[in-house]
Design an enzyme around this catalytic site. Structure first.
Site, PDB file in Angstrom:
ATOM      1  N   MET A 140       1.522 -28.603  85.786  1.00 39.86           N
ATOM      2  CA  MET A 140      -0.145 -29.274  84.812  1.00 39.86           C
ATOM      3  C   MET A 140      -1.229 -28.344  86.550  1.00 39.86           C
ATOM      4  SD  MET A 140      -0.650 -30.171  82.084  1.00 39.86           S
ATOM      5  CE  MET A 140       0.782 -30.614  81.045  1.00 39.86           C
ATOM      6  N   LEU A 184      -3.680 -22.048  88.771  1.00 38.46           N
ATOM      7  CA  LEU A 184      -3.830 -21.568  89.663  1.00 38.46           C
ATOM      8  C   LEU A 184      -5.053 -20.218  90.593  1.00 38.46           C
ATOM      9  CD1 LEU A 184      -0.360 -20.161  88.401  1.00 38.46           C
ATOM     10  CD2 LEU A 184      -0.348 -21.629  90.176  1.00 38.46           C
ATOM     11  N   ASN A 238       2.811 -19.344  80.641  1.00 41.00           N
ATOM     12  CA  ASN A 238       2.733 -19.880  79.696  1.00 41.00           C
ATOM     13  C   ASN A 238       2.540 -20.747  78.736  1.00 41.00           C
ATOM     14  OD1 ASN A 238       2.375 -23.084  80.850  1.00 41.00           O
ATOM     15  ND2 ASN A 238       0.289 -22.662  80.008  1.00 41.00           N
ATOM     16  N   HIS A 243       1.769 -23.263  76.081  1.00 43.69           N
ATOM     17  CA  HIS A 243       1.407 -24.361  75.591  1.00 43.69           C
ATOM     18  C   HIS A 243       1.200 -24.861  74.061  1.00 43.69           C
ATOM     19  CE1 HIS A 243      -2.299 -26.866  76.232  1.00 43.69           C
ATOM     20  NE2 HIS A 243      -3.123 -26.789  75.169  1.00 43.69           N
TER      21      HIS A 243
HETATM   22  C1  GAR Z   1       5.199 -28.700  77.026  1.00 41.62           C
HETATM   23  O1  GAR Z   1       4.380 -29.593  75.380  1.00 41.62           O
HETATM   24  C2  GAR Z   1       4.660 -27.983  77.524  1.00 41.62           C
HETATM   25  O2  GAR Z   1       3.720 -27.450  76.342  1.00 41.62           O
HETATM   26  C3  GAR Z   1       2.922 -28.762  77.848  1.00 41.62           C
HETATM   27  O3  GAR Z   1       3.328 -29.931  78.395  1.00 41.62           O
HETATM   28  C4  GAR Z   1       4.825 -29.768  78.084  1.00 41.62           C
HETATM   29  C5  GAR Z   1       5.922 -30.590  78.814  1.00 41.62           C
HETATM   30  O4  GAR Z   1       6.597 -30.972  78.554  1.00 41.62           O
HETATM   31  N1  GAR Z   1       2.210 -28.196  78.557  1.00 41.62           N
HETATM   32  C6  GAR Z   1       1.418 -27.688  78.948  1.00 41.62           C
HETATM   33  O5  GAR Z   1       0.050 -28.901  77.566  1.00 41.62           O
HETATM   34  C7  GAR Z   1       0.035 -26.943  79.922  1.00 41.62           C
HETATM   35  N2  GAR Z   1      -1.625 -27.094  79.253  1.00 41.62           N
HETATM   36  P1  GAR Z   1       8.415 -30.665  78.738  1.00 41.62           P
HETATM   37  O6  GAR Z   1       8.355 -31.028  80.740  1.00 41.62           O
HETATM   38  O7  GAR Z   1       9.024 -31.337  78.813  1.00 41.62           O
HETATM   39  O8  GAR Z   1       8.689 -29.208  79.043  1.00 41.62           O
END
Ligand code: GAR
Length: 204
Positions: free
Chosen positions: A91, A94, A114, A116
Protein backbone atom coordinates in the site's frame (compact mmCIF):
# COMPACT_ATOMS: atom_id res chain seq x y z
CA UNK A 1 19.29 -20.05 -18.11
CA UNK A 2 19.03 -19.51 -14.36
CA UNK A 3 15.60 -19.44 -12.66
CA UNK A 4 13.75 -16.12 -12.68
CA UNK A 5 14.05 -14.48 -9.28
CA UNK A 6 11.10 -12.70 -7.80
CA UNK A 7 10.55 -10.54 -4.75
CA UNK A 8 7.12 -9.92 -3.24
CA UNK A 9 6.27 -6.61 -1.59
CA UNK A 10 3.24 -6.68 0.69
CA UNK A 11 1.79 -4.63 3.54
CA UNK A 12 -0.83 -6.86 5.11
CA UNK A 13 -2.45 -10.24 5.34
CA UNK A 14 -0.48 -11.86 2.60
CA UNK A 15 -2.94 -14.24 0.97
CA UNK A 16 -1.60 -13.27 -2.45
CA UNK A 17 2.00 -13.57 -1.29
CA UNK A 18 1.25 -17.01 0.13
CA UNK A 19 -0.43 -18.14 -3.10
CA UNK A 20 2.51 -16.82 -5.14
CA UNK A 21 5.07 -18.63 -2.99
CA UNK A 22 3.12 -21.89 -3.17
CA UNK A 23 2.80 -21.55 -6.93
CA UNK A 24 6.51 -20.83 -7.33
CA UNK A 25 7.37 -23.88 -5.21
CA UNK A 26 5.03 -26.02 -7.32
CA UNK A 27 6.62 -24.74 -10.55
CA UNK A 28 10.06 -25.73 -9.25
CA UNK A 29 13.28 -24.08 -8.11
CA UNK A 30 14.87 -24.70 -11.50
CA UNK A 31 12.37 -22.24 -12.99
CA UNK A 32 11.49 -19.76 -10.26
CA UNK A 33 12.94 -18.58 -6.98
CA UNK A 34 11.22 -16.33 -4.49
CA UNK A 35 14.21 -14.37 -3.21
CA UNK A 36 12.33 -12.72 -0.37
CA UNK A 37 9.15 -11.11 0.86
CA UNK A 38 9.32 -7.55 2.13
CA UNK A 39 6.81 -5.65 4.20
CA UNK A 40 6.68 -1.97 5.08
CA UNK A 41 4.38 -2.69 8.03
CA UNK A 42 5.46 -4.06 11.36
CA UNK A 43 3.57 -7.14 12.42
CA UNK A 44 2.10 -7.66 8.98
CA UNK A 45 0.94 -11.31 8.93
CA UNK A 46 2.59 -11.71 5.53
CA UNK A 47 6.03 -11.88 7.20
CA UNK A 48 5.10 -14.94 9.24
CA UNK A 49 3.33 -16.56 6.31
CA UNK A 50 6.44 -16.23 4.14
CA UNK A 51 8.77 -17.61 6.83
CA UNK A 52 6.41 -20.55 7.39
CA UNK A 53 6.89 -21.41 3.73
CA UNK A 54 10.67 -21.16 4.02
CA UNK A 55 11.04 -17.78 2.32
CA UNK A 56 13.17 -15.00 3.89
CA UNK A 57 10.99 -12.12 5.04
CA UNK A 58 12.26 -8.62 5.72
CA UNK A 59 10.71 -5.61 7.36
CA UNK A 60 11.66 -2.21 6.00
CA UNK A 61 9.58 0.36 7.84
CA UNK A 62 9.94 3.63 9.69
CA UNK A 63 12.35 5.56 7.50
CA UNK A 64 12.42 9.32 7.73
CA UNK A 65 11.87 9.89 4.06
CA UNK A 66 10.75 8.05 0.96
CA UNK A 67 14.15 8.09 -0.71
CA UNK A 68 15.91 6.39 2.22
CA UNK A 69 13.12 3.84 2.46
CA UNK A 70 13.27 3.05 -1.25
CA UNK A 71 17.09 2.87 -1.17
CA UNK A 72 16.86 0.26 1.60
CA UNK A 73 14.52 -1.81 -0.57
CA UNK A 74 16.64 -1.33 -3.69
CA UNK A 75 19.67 -2.57 -1.78
CA UNK A 76 17.90 -5.85 -1.01
CA UNK A 77 16.64 -6.21 -4.58
CA UNK A 78 20.17 -5.70 -5.85
CA UNK A 79 21.77 -8.10 -3.35
CA UNK A 80 19.33 -10.83 -4.37
CA UNK A 81 19.58 -10.13 -8.14
CA UNK A 82 15.80 -9.83 -8.39
CA UNK A 83 14.25 -9.91 -11.85
CA UNK A 84 10.55 -9.39 -11.05
CA UNK A 85 8.98 -7.35 -8.26
CA UNK A 86 5.43 -8.47 -7.53
CA UNK A 87 3.26 -6.19 -5.41
CA UNK A 88 0.69 -8.09 -3.38
CA UNK A 89 -1.30 -5.64 -1.31
CA UNK A 90 1.65 -3.24 -1.03
CA UNK A 91 0.00 0.00 0.00
CA UNK A 92 2.66 2.50 -1.04
CA UNK A 93 3.35 4.31 -4.28
CA UNK A 94 6.73 3.71 -5.90
CA UNK A 95 8.67 6.74 -7.08
CA UNK A 96 9.99 7.31 -10.62
CA UNK A 97 13.50 7.05 -9.09
CA UNK A 98 12.75 3.57 -7.73
CA UNK A 99 11.18 2.34 -10.95
CA UNK A 100 13.93 3.77 -13.16
CA UNK A 101 16.64 2.20 -11.01
CA UNK A 102 14.98 -1.19 -11.45
CA UNK A 103 14.64 -0.67 -15.19
CA UNK A 104 18.36 0.09 -15.40
CA UNK A 105 18.99 -3.43 -14.00
CA UNK A 106 16.49 -5.06 -16.39
CA UNK A 107 17.58 -3.79 -19.80
CA UNK A 108 15.00 -0.97 -19.58
CA UNK A 109 12.11 -3.41 -19.17
CA UNK A 110 9.31 -2.70 -16.66
CA UNK A 111 9.20 -5.72 -14.39
CA UNK A 112 7.15 -4.44 -11.48
CA UNK A 113 3.61 -5.81 -11.39
CA UNK A 114 0.58 -5.18 -9.17
CA UNK A 115 -2.71 -6.95 -8.56
CA UNK A 116 -5.76 -4.85 -7.82
CA UNK A 117 -9.35 -5.81 -6.96
CA UNK A 118 -11.30 -3.79 -9.52
CA UNK A 119 -11.60 -3.40 -13.24
CA UNK A 120 -9.15 -0.51 -13.47
CA UNK A 121 -9.40 2.37 -14.14
CA UNK A 122 -12.55 1.99 -12.01
CA UNK A 123 -12.10 1.99 -8.22
CA UNK A 124 -8.38 2.60 -7.77
CA UNK A 125 -6.95 2.98 -4.25
CA UNK A 126 -8.16 1.34 -1.07
CA UNK A 127 -11.40 -0.52 -0.21
CA UNK A 128 -12.14 -1.11 -3.88
CA UNK A 129 -14.28 -4.19 -3.33
CA UNK A 130 -16.42 -2.57 -0.63
CA UNK A 131 -16.88 0.64 -2.63
CA UNK A 132 -18.05 -1.27 -5.70
CA UNK A 133 -20.35 -3.37 -3.49
CA UNK A 134 -21.87 -0.26 -1.89
CA UNK A 135 -22.47 1.17 -5.37
CA UNK A 136 -24.32 -2.06 -6.28
CA UNK A 137 -22.35 -2.42 -9.51
CA UNK A 138 -23.44 -5.31 -11.72
CA UNK A 139 -19.82 -6.41 -12.07
CA UNK A 140 -16.31 -5.58 -10.98
CA UNK A 141 -13.18 -7.70 -11.25
CA UNK A 142 -9.46 -8.08 -10.86
CA UNK A 143 -6.67 -6.35 -12.76
CA UNK A 144 -3.03 -7.32 -13.12
CA UNK A 145 -0.98 -4.39 -14.36
CA UNK A 146 2.51 -3.01 -14.71
CA UNK A 147 3.37 -0.46 -12.07
CA UNK A 148 4.12 3.16 -12.77
CA UNK A 149 4.32 6.06 -10.34
CA UNK A 150 0.52 6.52 -10.21
CA UNK A 151 -1.98 4.86 -7.94
CA UNK A 152 -3.11 1.63 -9.60
CA UNK A 153 -2.30 3.01 -13.03
CA UNK A 154 0.09 1.43 -15.54
CA UNK A 155 -0.37 -0.88 -18.47
CA UNK A 156 -3.08 -3.50 -17.93
CA UNK A 157 -1.80 -7.05 -18.48
CA UNK A 158 -4.88 -9.08 -17.56
CA UNK A 159 -8.39 -8.47 -16.30
CA UNK A 160 -11.08 -10.83 -15.14
CA UNK A 161 -14.67 -9.83 -14.46
CA UNK A 162 -16.61 -10.84 -11.36
CA UNK A 163 -20.35 -10.34 -11.37
CA UNK A 164 -22.34 -9.26 -8.32
CA UNK A 165 -25.46 -11.23 -7.44
CA UNK A 166 -26.95 -11.83 -4.01
CA UNK A 167 -23.64 -12.33 -2.22
CA UNK A 168 -22.82 -10.72 1.08
CA UNK A 169 -19.74 -8.51 1.06
CA UNK A 170 -17.55 -11.21 2.70
CA UNK A 171 -18.74 -13.77 0.14
CA UNK A 172 -18.09 -11.41 -2.74
CA UNK A 173 -14.65 -10.46 -1.34
CA UNK A 174 -13.68 -14.13 -1.12
CA UNK A 175 -14.38 -14.45 -4.85
CA UNK A 176 -11.95 -11.62 -5.56
CA UNK A 177 -9.21 -13.26 -3.58
CA UNK A 178 -9.69 -16.56 -5.39
CA UNK A 179 -9.51 -14.80 -8.76
CA UNK A 180 -6.47 -12.77 -7.69
CA UNK A 181 -4.61 -15.93 -6.74
CA UNK A 182 -5.52 -17.57 -10.06
CA UNK A 183 -4.48 -14.58 -12.18
CA UNK A 184 -1.21 -14.05 -10.33
CA UNK A 185 -0.51 -17.79 -10.45
CA UNK A 186 -1.09 -17.89 -14.21
CA UNK A 187 1.27 -14.95 -14.65
CA UNK A 188 3.93 -16.72 -12.61
CA UNK A 189 3.47 -19.83 -14.73
CA UNK A 190 4.01 -17.73 -17.85
CA UNK A 191 7.27 -16.40 -16.40
CA UNK A 192 8.40 -19.92 -15.46
CA UNK A 193 7.54 -21.34 -18.88
CA UNK A 194 9.10 -18.43 -20.75
CA UNK A 195 5.79 -17.21 -22.22
CA UNK A 196 6.34 -13.98 -20.32
CA UNK A 197 9.81 -12.77 -21.22
CA UNK A 198 12.17 -12.02 -18.34
CA UNK A 199 14.96 -9.50 -18.69
CA UNK A 200 17.44 -10.83 -16.17
CA UNK A 201 19.06 -8.64 -13.54
CA UNK A 202 22.38 -7.22 -14.63
CA UNK A 203 24.28 -4.80 -12.47
CA UNK A 204 24.88 -1.44 -14.07
C1 GAR B 1 -5.68 -7.68 -2.33
O1 GAR B 1 -7.06 -7.72 -2.53
C2 GAR B 1 -5.01 -6.80 -3.38
O2 GAR B 1 -5.63 -6.86 -4.62
C3 GAR B 1 -5.19 -5.43 -2.76
O3 GAR B 1 -4.88 -5.64 -1.40
C4 GAR B 1 -5.33 -6.97 -1.04
C5 GAR B 1 -4.23 -7.65 -0.29
O4 GAR B 1 -4.67 -8.89 0.20
N1 GAR B 1 -4.34 -4.46 -3.37
C6 GAR B 1 -4.70 -3.21 -3.58
O5 GAR B 1 -5.78 -2.74 -3.23
C7 GAR B 1 -3.66 -2.36 -4.29
N2 GAR B 1 -4.17 -1.07 -4.56
P1 GAR B 1 -3.62 -9.97 0.69
O6 GAR B 1 -2.71 -9.27 1.72
O7 GAR B 1 -4.45 -11.02 1.35
O8 GAR B 1 -2.86 -10.46 -0.48
Amino acid sequence: MRPARIAILASGTGSNAQALIRKAQELGADKLEVGFVLSDKEEAPVLERARDLGVPAFLRAKFNDRRTHEDAILMLLKEHHIDWVLLAGYMRLLSPYFLKTLQSWHQSASQVVNIHPSLLPAYPGVDSIARAYTDRVSESGVTLHLVDEGMDTGLVLRQQKISLGNETLPEWSAKFHRVEHQIYGAFLTDIAEGHQKTCYFTET
